[in-house]
Design an enzyme around this catalytic site. Structure first.
Site, PDB file in Angstrom:
ATOM      1  N   LYS A  69       0.738  -1.039   0.086  1.00 42.88           N
ATOM      2  CA  LYS A  69      -0.102   0.098   0.033  1.00 42.88           C
ATOM      3  C   LYS A  69       0.857   1.246   0.116  1.00 42.88           C
ATOM      4  CE  LYS A  69      -1.720   2.602   3.185  1.00 42.88           C
ATOM      5  NZ  LYS A  69      -2.027   4.140   1.885  1.00 42.88           N
ATOM      6  N   GLU A 102       9.817   1.433  10.384  1.00 39.30           N
ATOM      7  CA  GLU A 102      10.926   2.421  10.248  1.00 39.30           C
ATOM      8  C   GLU A 102      10.243   3.613  10.309  1.00 39.30           C
ATOM      9  OE1 GLU A 102      13.849   1.861   9.739  1.00 39.30           O
ATOM     10  OE2 GLU A 102      14.211  -0.299   9.020  1.00 39.30           O
ATOM     11  N   CYS A 134      13.348  11.264   6.714  1.00 41.08           N
ATOM     12  CA  CYS A 134      13.242  10.612   8.146  1.00 41.08           C
ATOM     13  C   CYS A 134      14.225  10.901   8.912  1.00 41.08           C
ATOM     14  CB  CYS A 134      12.887   9.218   8.112  1.00 41.08           C
ATOM     15  SG  CYS A 134      14.031   8.260   7.013  1.00 41.08           S
ATOM     16  N   GLU A 163       9.448  16.093  14.840  1.00 44.39           N
ATOM     17  CA  GLU A 163       9.980  16.110  13.488  1.00 44.39           C
ATOM     18  C   GLU A 163       8.906  17.076  12.817  1.00 44.39           C
ATOM     19  OE1 GLU A 163       8.528  12.368  11.584  1.00 44.39           O
ATOM     20  OE2 GLU A 163      10.646  12.293  10.522  1.00 44.39           O
TER      21      GLU A 163
HETATM   22  P1  NAD Z   1       2.110   8.072   7.833  1.00 42.62           P
HETATM   23  O1  NAD Z   1       2.424   7.508   8.827  1.00 42.62           O
HETATM   24  O2  NAD Z   1       1.229   9.364   7.754  1.00 42.62           O
HETATM   25  O3  NAD Z   1       1.982   7.262   6.553  1.00 42.62           O
HETATM   26  C1  NAD Z   1       2.479   6.157   6.193  1.00 42.62           C
HETATM   27  C2  NAD Z   1       2.008   5.221   5.558  1.00 42.62           C
HETATM   28  O4  NAD Z   1       0.994   4.517   6.437  1.00 42.62           O
HETATM   29  C3  NAD Z   1       0.969   5.850   4.237  1.00 42.62           C
HETATM   30  O5  NAD Z   1       0.901   4.867   3.366  1.00 42.62           O
HETATM   31  C4  NAD Z   1      -0.384   5.955   5.075  1.00 42.62           C
HETATM   32  O6  NAD Z   1      -1.590   5.707   4.236  1.00 42.62           O
HETATM   33  C5  NAD Z   1      -0.567   4.526   5.935  1.00 42.62           C
HETATM   34  N1  NAD Z   1      -1.314   4.761   7.039  1.00 42.62           N
HETATM   35  C6  NAD Z   1      -1.735   5.828   7.754  1.00 42.62           C
HETATM   36  N2  NAD Z   1      -2.253   5.314   8.919  1.00 42.62           N
HETATM   37  C7  NAD Z   1      -2.461   4.179   8.864  1.00 42.62           C
HETATM   38  C8  NAD Z   1      -3.080   3.077   9.804  1.00 42.62           C
HETATM   39  N3  NAD Z   1      -3.961   3.454  10.690  1.00 42.62           N
HETATM   40  N4  NAD Z   1      -3.220   1.708   9.502  1.00 42.62           N
HETATM   41  C9  NAD Z   1      -2.140   1.328   8.264  1.00 42.62           C
HETATM   42  N5  NAD Z   1      -1.710   2.322   7.610  1.00 42.62           N
HETATM   43  C10 NAD Z   1      -1.725   3.737   7.735  1.00 42.62           C
HETATM   44  O7  NAD Z   1       3.629   8.952   7.271  1.00 42.62           O
HETATM   45  P2  NAD Z   1       3.970   9.711   5.852  1.00 42.62           P
HETATM   46  O8  NAD Z   1       3.290  11.164   6.506  1.00 42.62           O
HETATM   47  O9  NAD Z   1       3.609   9.251   4.752  1.00 42.62           O
HETATM   48  O10 NAD Z   1       5.538   9.975   5.975  1.00 42.62           O
HETATM   49  C11 NAD Z   1       6.225  10.675   6.704  1.00 42.62           C
HETATM   50  C12 NAD Z   1       6.777   9.738   8.193  1.00 42.62           C
HETATM   51  O11 NAD Z   1       7.471   8.787   7.464  1.00 42.62           O
HETATM   52  C13 NAD Z   1       7.786  10.629   8.931  1.00 42.62           C
HETATM   53  O12 NAD Z   1       7.361  10.543  10.165  1.00 42.62           O
HETATM   54  C14 NAD Z   1       9.092  10.107   8.306  1.00 42.62           C
HETATM   55  O13 NAD Z   1       9.967  10.332   9.297  1.00 42.62           O
HETATM   56  C15 NAD Z   1       8.781   8.736   8.408  1.00 42.62           C
HETATM   57  N6  NAD Z   1       9.643   8.005   7.495  1.00 42.62           N
HETATM   58  C16 NAD Z   1      10.527   7.046   8.121  1.00 42.62           C
HETATM   59  C17 NAD Z   1      11.585   6.310   7.342  1.00 42.62           C
HETATM   60  C18 NAD Z   1      12.625   5.624   8.030  1.00 42.62           C
HETATM   61  O14 NAD Z   1      12.945   4.730   7.195  1.00 42.62           O
HETATM   62  N7  NAD Z   1      12.589   5.277   9.377  1.00 42.62           N
HETATM   63  C19 NAD Z   1      11.767   6.612   5.952  1.00 42.62           C
HETATM   64  C20 NAD Z   1      10.791   7.589   5.393  1.00 42.62           C
HETATM   65  C21 NAD Z   1       9.793   8.164   5.922  1.00 42.62           C
END
Ligand code: NAD
Length: 492
Positions: free
Chosen positions: A179, A254, A288, A389
Site C-alpha cells: 500500500k 521504520e 526521516c 519532527e
Molecule cells: P504516515 O505515517 O502518515 O503514513 C505512512 C503510510 O501509512 C501511508 O501509506 C499511510 O496511508 C499509511 N497509514 C496511515 N494510517 C494508517 C493506519 N492506521 N494503518 C495502516 N496504515 C496507515 O507517514 P507519511 O506522512 O506518509 O510519511 C512521513 C513519515 O514517515 C515521517 O514521520 C518520516 O520520518 C517517516 N519515514 C521514516 C523512514 C524510515 O526509514 N525510518 C523513512 C521515510 C519516512
C-alpha cells in the site's frame, strides 16, 4: 507511455489493473503548481481482502515460493534491467507526483535498481544450518518464506522506500501486497506493471492505493498477513505495532527522526556546511533521517552558521522538472502549512530566524508548495520545534561547550534514527558514535546509505532494520528438523 496527466492508475491485483470495488478515484496534484496530474483508483476494505486472497493463491500456486531461488534471481535481475531502461520515465513520474527534483528522483530510482541487483544475488542463498546435537541425530534448519507480506510506504521516497522492503520479501519467495501513500502511488503502480513484464508471476506483487486508516489497517488485520513492513510516522507506527501484536505477526517499523549533527571545533567547516545543508534541504527536508538539529561547538558556531546560511540562500528553488532546480516543492499544501506552522512556533518559543521562514517571493512559484530553506537559532532544546519532527527544510541550531553537553543535546529527543559527526579527530568520532543513541551514525558525510548498509532506528524511530545482507532473512521463518538416525534394523 501516455503523459501522467491523461493517465488513470488502477489497483494492481493478480497482475491485472482495475478500479476499486467502490469505483472511487482520487485526483492527484502536481506539487509544483497544484494542477491535476493523474487519477488513481482508491482501494476499499473489499479490495484489501481481494488482494490478500490473490497473493495467498499466488504464493501457494505459482513457482515463486516453492521454486528454486535461481528462478527468482533471474526475474529480479530482469526487473532491474527493465527499470534501468525506464529510469528516466520513472524518475520523471516520481518528480511530478512527489515534487522532488529530477536529480533526486534519478538517484532514488538508481538506488532501487542497485537494491534489486544486490538482493537478486541473495535469492538463491537463503540457507539453513546443520546443528550438532547429542546422539545419532541430524538436526538442521530450513528457511521458509512467510507467505503474504504486507508493506505500507510513506510519500517522501515513494518507490525507494516501498521497494526497500518489497524486494527482499520477493527474493525470499513471499507474495507481497503493497500500500503506497495515498498522495504518491504512481511509481509503485508502474513498477508492478514492470514486475509482470519481468516474469514475476501474477499475484506475487500486488499494489493497492488508498487511505491508510481503512485500507492499510484492513491489510494488517487480514488473517493471511504474515508480516508487516511499515515506513512512516511514529504515531501510525505505534498503531501498526498494536495491530501486528494482536495478530502475532512480526512488524518492522521504520519511523520518524529528529537527527543531530554534531560539529566539533576541528571540523572542516566548508565541507560540513555543504553536508549539513544537503542533510536538511535535500528532498526539501522531507527525510526521516534529515539532520534537523545542528549541535555545534560554540567556538565555531558563528563561522559555521554563516557558511550554512550562504549555501541555503544560494539554493535554486523550482519545479523538480526544471533544469537547475536544487530544491523542489513540498509534497502538498498541507505539508507546507504544517512546516510553516512549526517555524511560527519556533519563533514564539524564542528562536531567531537566521534565514528563510516563509514561502519564496518568486511569482512563478506562488502556485506550488514551496517553502524557503530555513535556519532557526537559539531555540530552547525543549521547544516543540526542537523536539518534534518537522519534516521540512528547517534546521534548528544549538551550541555546546564540551563533548558531554553535545552528547546530552544529541540524545535528548525521543527519536534515535540517525546522527552525524563532523571532525578530523577519528578517535573522537568513533568514541562519539558509540555514545550517540541512534541506529545509524555517519562521520564526515551527509546522510548516506547503500543497499548493503542496514537502515533502522532506535527508540521512537522504530524496530528492526531494512537493507543489508540480513534483510532477506527478515522475510523467512526458521523451521528446525530433528531426525533420529539410530533406527533399529528391520527384522528380516
Ligand atoms: P504516515 O505515517 O502518515 O503514513 C505512512 C503510510 O501509512 C501511508 O501509506 C499511510 O496511508 C499509511 N497509514 C496511515 N494510517 C494508517 C493506519 N492506521 N494503518 C495502516 N496504515 C496507515 O507517514 P507519511 O506522512 O506518509 O510519511 C512521513 C513519515 O514517515 C515521517 O514521520 C518520516 O520520518 C517517516 N519515514 C521514516 C523512514 C524510515 O526509514 N525510518 C523513512 C521515510 C519516512
Amino acid at each position: 507511455m501516455s503523459s501522467p496527466q491523461e493517465a488513470t492508475y488502477g489497483l494492481v491485483i493478480g497482475g491485472a489493473e482495475s478500479e476499486g470495488a467502490a469505483r472511487e478515484r482520487q485526483e492527484l496534484l502536481d506539487p509544483a503548481n497544484n494542477r491535476p496530474l493523474a487519477q488513481v483508483a482508491v482501494g476499499t476494505v473489499d479490495d484489501a481482502r481481494r488482494a490478500m486472497e490473490t497473493a495467498q493463491a499466488a504464493f501457494e500456486g505459482s513457482d515463486w515460493a516453492g521454486g528454486d531461488g535461481a528462478r527468482r534471481a533471474r526475474s529480479l535481475l530482469r526487473l532491474a534491467q527493465l527499470l534501468e531502461q525506464q529510469q528516466e520515465e520513472f524518475a520523471r513520474l516520481e518528480t511530478l507526483n512527489m515534487g522532488k527534483t529530477l536529480r533526486e528522483a534519478r538517484g532514488d530510482v538508481g538506488f532501487v535498481i542497485r537494491t534489486i541487483e544486490y538482493l537478486s544475488g541473495l535469492a538463491d542463498k537463503v540457507e539453513g544450518e546443520t546443528i550438532p546435537v547429542p546422539g545419532s541425530r541430524l538436526n538442521y534448519t530450513v528457511r521458509e518464506p512467510l507467505g503474504v507480506t504486507v508493506h505500507i510506504a510513506p510519500w517522501n521516497y515513494p518507490l525507494l522506500l516501498a521497494m526497500r522492503s518489497v524486494i527482499p520479501a520477493l527474493a525470499a519467495g513471499n507474495a507481497a501486497v503493497l500500500k503506497p501513500a495515498s498522495l504518491t502511488p504512481l511509481t509503485a503502480i508502474r513498477f508492478a506493471r514492470l514486475a509482470k513484464a519481468a516474469g514475476i508471476p501474477d499475484g506475487i506483487l500486488n499494489v493497492v492505493a488508498g487511505p491508510g486508516g481503512r485500507l492499510g489497517e484492513a491489510l494488517v488485520r487480514d488473517s493471511r498477513c504474515r508480516s508487516v513492513s511499515f515506513t512512516g510516522s511514529s504515531e501510525v507506527g505505534h498503531r501498526i505495532a498494536v495491530l501486528a501484536a494482536e495478530r502475532l505477526v512480526p512488524a518492522t517499523l521504520e519511523l520518524g527522526g529528529k537527527s543531530p549533527v554534531v560539529v566539533l571545533p576541528d571540523a572542516d567547516l566548508e565541507r560540513a556546511a555543504r553536508g549539513i545543508a544537503l542533510g536538511i534541504f535535500g528532498n526539501a527536508g522531507q527525510m526521516c533521517w534529515a539532520g534537523s538539529r545542528l549541535i555545534v561547538h560554540e567556538s565555531v558556531r558563528g563561522a559555521l552558521l554563516e557558511k550554512v546560511r550562504a549555501v541555503a540562500e544560494a539554493l535554486h528553488l523550482g519545479p523538480g522538472t526544471e533544469d537547475g532546480a536544487e530544491m523542489g516543492p513540498l509534497v502538498s499544501r498541507e505539508q507546507a502549512e504544517r512546516v510553516l506552522d512549526y517555524v511560527r512556533s519556533a519563533r514564539e518559543d524564542g528562536g531567531t530566524l537566521v534565514t528563510g521562514g516563509g514561502r519564496p517571493s518568486t511569482s512563478t512559484l506562488a502556485e506550488g508548495n514551496f517553502v524557503q530553506p530555513t535556519i532557526v537559532a537559539d531555540l530552547p532544546p525543549d521547544a516543540r520545534a526542537a523536539r518534534e519532527e518537522i519534516f521540512g527544510p528547517v534546521l534548528s541550531t544549538f551550541a555546546f561547550r564540551d563533548v558531554e553537553e553535545a552528547v546530552r543535546l544529541a540524545n535528548t529527543t525521543p527519536f534515535g534514527l540517525f546522527a552525524a559527526v563532523w571532525t578530523r579527530d577519528l578517535a573522537q568520532a568513533h568514541t562519539l558514535s558509540r555514545r550517540l543513541d541512534a541506529g545509524m551514525v555517519v562521520v564526515n558525510e551527509p546522510p548516506m546509505t547503500f543497499p548493503q548498509t542496514p537502515f533502522g532506528g532506535f527508540k521512537e524511530s522504530g524496530i528492526g532494520s531494512e537493507q543489508g545482507i540480513g534483510v532477506v532473512r527478515n522475510y523467512t521463518r526458521t523451521k528446525s528438523v530433528l531426525v533420529n538416525l539410530a533406527l533399529p534394523k528391520k527384522k528380516a
